[in-house]
Enzyme design. Sequence first.
Site, mmCIF file in Angstrom:
data_model
loop_
_atom_site.group_PDB
_atom_site.id
_atom_site.type_symbol
_atom_site.label_atom_id
_atom_site.label_comp_id
_atom_site.label_asym_id
_atom_site.label_seq_id
_atom_site.Cartn_x
_atom_site.Cartn_y
_atom_site.Cartn_z
ATOM 1 N N SER A 1 -47.637 12.433 29.860
ATOM 2 C CA SER A 1 -47.167 10.898 29.905
ATOM 3 C C SER A 1 -47.815 10.295 27.917
ATOM 4 O O SER A 1 -49.125 10.734 27.831
ATOM 5 C CB SER A 1 -47.317 9.746 30.606
ATOM 6 O OG SER A 1 -46.654 8.456 30.021
ATOM 7 N N SER A 2 -47.340 9.634 27.557
ATOM 8 C CA SER A 2 -47.910 8.872 26.355
ATOM 9 C C SER A 2 -48.329 7.620 26.485
ATOM 10 O O SER A 2 -49.063 7.065 25.636
ATOM 11 C CB SER A 2 -46.870 9.173 25.242
ATOM 12 O OG SER A 2 -47.067 10.891 24.475
ATOM 13 N N GLY B 1 -41.634 3.400 23.700
ATOM 14 C CA GLY B 1 -41.506 4.020 22.348
ATOM 15 C C GLY B 1 -42.380 5.279 23.130
ATOM 16 O O GLY B 1 -41.954 5.784 21.762
ATOM 17 N N GLY B 2 -41.950 6.116 24.154
ATOM 18 C CA GLY B 2 -42.221 7.415 24.175
ATOM 19 C C GLY B 2 -43.149 8.081 23.202
ATOM 20 O O GLY B 2 -44.434 7.135 23.590
ATOM 21 N N THR C 1 -38.876 3.423 28.713
ATOM 22 C CA THR C 1 -40.803 2.560 28.640
ATOM 23 C C THR C 1 -39.818 0.782 28.072
ATOM 24 O O THR C 1 -39.471 0.755 27.877
ATOM 25 C CB THR C 1 -40.969 3.485 28.089
ATOM 26 O OG1 THR C 1 -41.382 4.769 28.844
ATOM 27 C CG2 THR C 1 -42.596 2.881 28.826
ATOM 28 N N THR D 1 -41.839 3.081 33.762
ATOM 29 C CA THR D 1 -40.419 4.121 33.194
ATOM 30 C C THR D 1 -39.502 4.505 34.437
ATOM 31 O O THR D 1 -39.732 4.966 34.438
ATOM 32 C CB THR D 1 -41.811 4.615 31.502
ATOM 33 O OG1 THR D 1 -40.081 5.645 31.383
ATOM 34 C CG2 THR D 1 -42.096 5.803 32.684
#
Length: 667
Positions: free
Chosen positions: A525-526, A552-553, A460, A478
């Site tokens: 998603s985060s 950063g996931g 991302t 991303t």
Amino acid sequence: MQIPSHPASSVSPRYSLVALASIVLLSLAGCGSSGGNDDKLVSTACEASTNDGSVVVGSGLPGDPSFPELASGYRTGKKVVEGNKYMVVTANPLASKAGCEVLKSGGSAVDAAVAVQMVLGLVEPQSSGIGGGAFMLYYDAASKKVTAYDGRETAPAAATPDYLRYISDADKTVPQPSARASGRAVGTPGAVRMLDLAHKDHGSKPWKDLIQPGIDLATNGFKISGRMSDALAGAKTALQADADAIALYFNADGSTKSLGQTFTNPAYAATLTKIATGGADAFYTGAVAQGIVNKIGVTQNVTTGTPITPGVTTMADLAGYQAKKRDAVCTTYRAKYVICGMPPPSSGGIAVAQAMGVLENFDLAPHKPTALDLEGGKPTAMGVHLVSEAERLAYADRDVYVADTDFTPLPGPVGSTLLDKNYLKSRAALISTKQSMGTATAGQFGNTRMGVSKVAENGTTHMTIVDAKGNVVSMTTTVEAGMGSYHITQGFVLNNQLTDFSATPTSADGLPIANKLEAGKRPRSSMAPTLVFDANADGTPGAFKMATGSPGGSTIIQFVTKTLVGALDWGLDAQQATNLVNFGAANSKTTNLGGEHPNIVAANNGDADPLVQALRAMGHTVSVNAQSSGVGTVIRTASSAGEARLTGGADPRREGVVLGDTYKVKP
């Protein structure tokens, strides 16, 4: 993805702590207004420099950082950038340059976002691109309205709940060579359609003009940066499975293209030219779409001849893809601010809002960092503890309840369930000021019972943009993991976003999982693009205050929360809040404390660092592994004369720069 320990003391000279400055040839004649003292100031619009000289991305010089989605060391000494009316922050200087030029010519924040994305897909292919998806928060200054744009990828219509774990009902083996590196990982890309939708709503420049910077750069070439170089080297074996990847990213001797090489991408230029002239439809139908479908359907590694499990995406899946406008998730913070984030299928907006909603029950001001410096100072043990505990509670609810609400609804209206002030107060009461809870249990709403779903997320990039009219874009974009699915077509990387789904539809105890894979569904998603406003007396959003976000996931939630707390509670400027040590926790016993930061003593697992010692004494299992954030922050401030100013910060852990209508005092 496991992030290896990378203490600041071990950063090699190539990734040394020298400030990255500019990009290519940044010697433009400025044209930005400098406010009320034009006779004393010189415009440096869309230029960037440092006190100790420029570093060209791709130069191989100290300050040119590297590593794909891992930490790039830490560039000390970055100072907040101050501008007047417009500003752009991205994770790559070439992308910041493209966006700033659009803003300087009078373009809107959305216009700039289109240009930035097209360049990022070329210069940062490991992180994002037109073969992936994105979430955008947009603030319209005229209507004072926040809109969430959802460009998340979707599962194909023929996908089943077991799509990621079995080759077929008859063949119960796993996809080959893995779910991530097979065609099963690729979701129908959404970024182009989302940008097209946002541009139709808020664009002012012709679409084709915004694509042109990416076409020009792909045609004329640029020098490969450290991050791109190491991304290619790290993915070498996986990329060798793909004929297009070999043709694009490998030298004649079989090595991957490396730092400082001039890189051109004619195939990408051709694809962008089709999108420029034919709009988003040229991506979702016709030759480009057929190329995507064909690549998802490949069945063999071109180098070894071993099998690759194909996906089942069709032309109809691409033609039918829809970007969506959704209502942003907005909540007050300490009655002073309104924080707005992305709704599902992103969990980022709700999780950040929950963490902040828990934290407003504590007085954080006494726990601000000590020894304040340009890098954000040294966090206090209680500051880290409280934020980490609040995040444990937020992740617990996220892991159970949040998914694509078009398929799996939340346990009730978000304002009266997950973000209800009384509920968050009750969650805050679970926090001890003396001992970490370790792991948290999700809250219970009525008779709703769901299974826990924890999925690793990666990759991302992020952009934050403010235009001259006060419109704002906070957009996270991303291809999921570094280099996505390793499938390349027509000059761009295809995502592996479907691996963000739970591979199993039920938990070990038989409960349904909200984030299970279903046909047409968008994976959780985060990503947490975030906007902050001063709060009106009635709790509605007032003047724009701040925009931020990060790659950063799943740790995005932690990176964004620490930046918000740093700015809103501890008074750090945009660069300090961005620089601040990355700390926080998902719902596990481990508390993260970014060891790449110069204010953390990361040697010997942090044993000699007083902060680490204090946290361990409170029961935290502390990791000082390096953290790969890429925060981009813009904060509206006032000058000493009371004039509105924009201030920006780009994460020192990546290659990004802040550009805008900046100025300097005449010598």
